[in-house]
Design an enzyme around this catalytic site. Structure first.
Site, PDB file in Angstrom:
ATOM      1  N   HIS A 273      13.446  33.857 -32.558  1.00 51.66           N
ATOM      2  CA  HIS A 273      13.792  32.406 -33.185  1.00 51.66           C
ATOM      3  C   HIS A 273      13.742  31.580 -31.752  1.00 51.66           C
ATOM      4  O   HIS A 273      13.786  30.357 -31.948  1.00 51.66           O
ATOM      5  CB  HIS A 273      15.286  32.866 -33.435  1.00 51.66           C
TER       6      HIS A 273
ATOM      7  N   ASP B 195      19.392  26.416 -35.496  1.00 52.78           N
ATOM      8  CA  ASP B 195      18.985  27.570 -36.439  1.00 52.78           C
ATOM      9  C   ASP B 195      19.697  27.974 -37.499  1.00 52.78           C
ATOM     10  O   ASP B 195      21.045  28.174 -37.380  1.00 52.78           O
ATOM     11  CB  ASP B 195      18.883  28.705 -35.266  1.00 52.78           C
TER      12      ASP B 195
END
Length: 482
Positions: free
Chosen positions: A25, A127
Site C-alpha cells: 500500500h 488508504d
C-alpha cells in the site's frame, strides 16, 4: 497585502498522503506523492514510527539518502505508542485494530500541528482501510480522497457486494457458479477475490474490505491505481454509482513516462534490497525467469519446494526473491530448507531476500515474471511489457489472474490441485510455454502493447496524467473557495 512569496505559498496546495503501513500500500501512494510534488504540490507523507525506522535501516541507515530520494516529500510519523505486536503480526485485521486504537488521536493532532505551522492542509489522500480518516477530515473541514490500491474491477466487485447488488443464488437458493456484474466479464465464483468466495466463509479480510466502503460517501474524490485504457468498461460502469478516477499505473517514472529519469525506485523498502543487476548483466537477453511473491504472501514449504523443482527442471536461469518469512512454518528458515536446491542450482539461479523489482522487470535479460499477481506486481508487469505466470494466493489476486489470462492475455494462471499445490510439472511446463513456445511469443506481444498503452496514459496529456491535473486543480479551487 502579503509578499509575492507569501501569496505563492498560500496558492500552493498541501496534500497529506496516508497509506496503510504495509509495503504493497505504501508503494503506489508514494509514487502518487512523487507526481504531486513534481506539479508543485507540497506533500506530507505519513508513516508509523516503526515503518520509518525500518525504511531507514533498509537504506543502510543513511537518513539523508532516504530523504533525497523522495523529491522533497516531507515525512511525518504517528502512533509512536504502538505495541511491538503491530510490526510483528502478519494478521492485517490485528494490525488495523492496533493502528486504529492510537492512530485516530495522533493523526488529528498531527493535522492540527501542520495547520498551525502556516501551510494549511488542503486535502488528505487516505488508504481505504483507514476509514476513520474522512471523519477527521470533515471535522477539520478538509476535503479527502479515497485512494483505491487495487483494480477498478475489484473496486466494482466489492462495491456491488457491499451494497447487496450481487445475485449469488438461484431460485432454489443454490449458489450460482457464474456471477454477473455490470461492466465486468462473466465471473466464476473462483474468479472473485478470495474473501468473497463461498468456500472461504469467515475469511477475516471480508469485514475489513467491506468496512472500507462504509465511509466512502464522505470522501470528496475516489482515485484508483489503474488507467483508462486498461479498465475502460470497469470504471465507466461505476460512473452512476461511485465514480473512480484513474491516476496510474503508479510505478517509478523512469520506467514508464520518463518525466523524471531519476525516479528509478519507489524509494521505500522494508527489507534491504540486494543489488542483483550485476548478475543480470551477465545473462543473455530474455533468458531469466524472475520469481517473486510480493511482501505479504505466505507459502507452505511444500509449495516452495515444488516451485524450486520446477525451476530447476526448466533449465532456465532464474532470479528468485525469497523473503525470510515466505514460508508458513514458524521458526523454520526457508533458505535452510532449500539448502540442497541452492547448492545444485548455484550456476543456474540467484536467490535474494528482496530486490528493486521495477529495475529487474525492465532489465533486458528478464524474459518472464512468475508472480502471486498482487495488483502492484500486475501493473508492474504490464508497464514493463513482460508476460507472466501466476500462482494467486489470496485477496484480489484471483481476480487479477483471471484478467491476466482471459482479458489482457499476457499470461498463464496455474491452479492448485491435489493437496492445494501447484506442482513442479506445471511450473516447468508454464515456463517452457512462456519462454519457448509460439503461445509465449503472443503473450509477449500482448504485454508489449499494454506497456505502450500504460506509457500513453502517464505521459503529458495522457488519461491518467490529465486526471492528476484535474485532481490538483479541484483541490486548488476548493482552497480559493474557502
Amino acid at each position: 497585502m502579503g509578499s509575492l512569496d507569501e501569496q505563492e505559498r498560500i496558492k500552493q496546495p498541501h496534500v497529506v498522503v496516508f497509506p496503510f503501513p504495509i509495503q504493497g500500500h505504501i508503494n503506489p501512494l508514494m509514487e502518487f506523492a512523487k507526481r504531486l510534488v513534481c506539479r508543485n504540490v507540497h506533500v506530507t507523507f505519513i508513516t508509523t514510527q516503526k515503518i520509518r525506522e525500518k525504511m531507514i535501516q533498509a537504506q543502510d541507515g543513511v537518513a539523508a539518502h532516504v530523504t533525497s530520494a523522495f523529491h522533497d516529500i516531507r515525512f511525518e510519523t504517528i502512533s509512536d505508542d504502538l505495541s511491538p505486536d503491530f510490526e510483528e503480526t502478519k494478521d492485517i485485521g490485528m494490525k488495523l485494530d492496533l493502528l486504529n486504537k492510537v492512530g485516530v488521536l495522533t493523526f488529528e493532532r498531527l493535522i492540527q500541528r501542520l495547520n498551525s505551522q502556516g501551510h494549511t492542509v488542503s486535502c488528505i489522500v487516505y488508504d481505504p482501510p483507514l476509514n476513520w480518516v474522512p471523519h477527521i477530515a470533515n471535522k477539520l473541514d478538509i476535503p479527502s480522497a479515497f485512494f483505491w490500491t487495487q483494480s477498478c474491477a475489484v473496486y466494482s466487485i466489492c462495491y456491488h457486494f457491499y451494497q447487496g447488488m450481487v445475485n449469488e443464488k438461484d431460485e432454489t437458493e443454490n449458489v450460482m457458479d457464474v456471477i454477473a456484474i455490470p461492466g465486468l466479464p462473466q465471473l466464476c465464483q473462483s474468479d472473485l477475490p478470495s474473501f468473497l468466495q463461498p468456500s472461504n466463509t469467515g475469511d477475516p479480510l471480508l469485514p475489513l474490505v467491506m468496512n472500507t466502503f462504509s465511509t466512502i460517501s464522505q470522501a470528496t474524490w475516489v482515485l484508483g491505481n489503474s488507467f483508462d485504457e486498461l479498465e475502460m468498461r470497469e470504471f465507466q460502469s461505476m460512473d452512476s454509482l461511485i465514480p473512480i478516477r484513474t491516476v496510474g499505473p503508479l510505478v517509478p517514472s523512469a520506467f514508464l513516462d520518463g518525466n523524471n529519469p531519476q525516479d528509478q525506485d519507489v524509494g521505500i523498502h522494508l527489507w534491504k534490497a540486494t543489488n542483483c543487476i550485476d548478475w543480470l548483466n551477465k545473462k543473455a537477453a530474455s533468458t531469466v525467469v524472475y520469481v517473486s511473491f510480493g511482501s505479504l504472501a505466505i507459502l507452505s514449504n511444500e509449495q516452495i519446494k515444488e516451485i524450486a523443482l520446477g525451476l530447476k527442471a526448466s533449465r532456465h536461469s532464474f532470479l528468485w526473491v525469497i523473503r525470510p518469512d515466505l514460508n508458513k512454518e514458524e521458526n523454520n528458515n526457508v533458505h535452510d530448507s532449500l539448502k540442497d536446491f541452492l547448492e545444485e542450482t548455484i550456476d543456474q539461479g540467484l536467490v535474494v531476500s528482496w530486490c528493486p523489482q521495477m529495475a529487474v522487470l525492465n532489465h533486458p535479460s528478464v524474459g518472464m515474471f512468475f508472480t502471486h499477481c498482487g495488483w502492484n506486481s500486475t501493473l508492474e508487469s504490464l508497464s514493463s511489457g513482460l508476460p507472466v505466470v501466476t500462482i494467486s494466493q489470496c485477496s484480489d489476486q484471483t481476480t487479477n489472474s483471471k484478467y491476466i489470462e482471459e482479458v489482457w492475455k499476457t499470461g498463464i494462471r496455474l491452479n492448485k490441485i491435489g493437496k492445494g499445490l501447484v506442482g513442479r510439472d506445471d511450473v516447468e511446463k508454464s515456463i517452457w510455454t512462456v519462454m519457448e513456445s509460439e503461445e509465449g511469443v503472443e503473450l509477449k506481444k500482448n504485454a508489449l502493447q499494454w506497456k505502450i498503452l500504460a506509457k500513453k496514459a502517464m505521459v503529458k496529456d495522457g488519461s491518467s496524467d490529465k486526471n492528476i491535473d484535474y485532481f490538483i486543480d479541484e483541490v486548488i479551487a476548493r482552497m480559493v473557495g474557502t
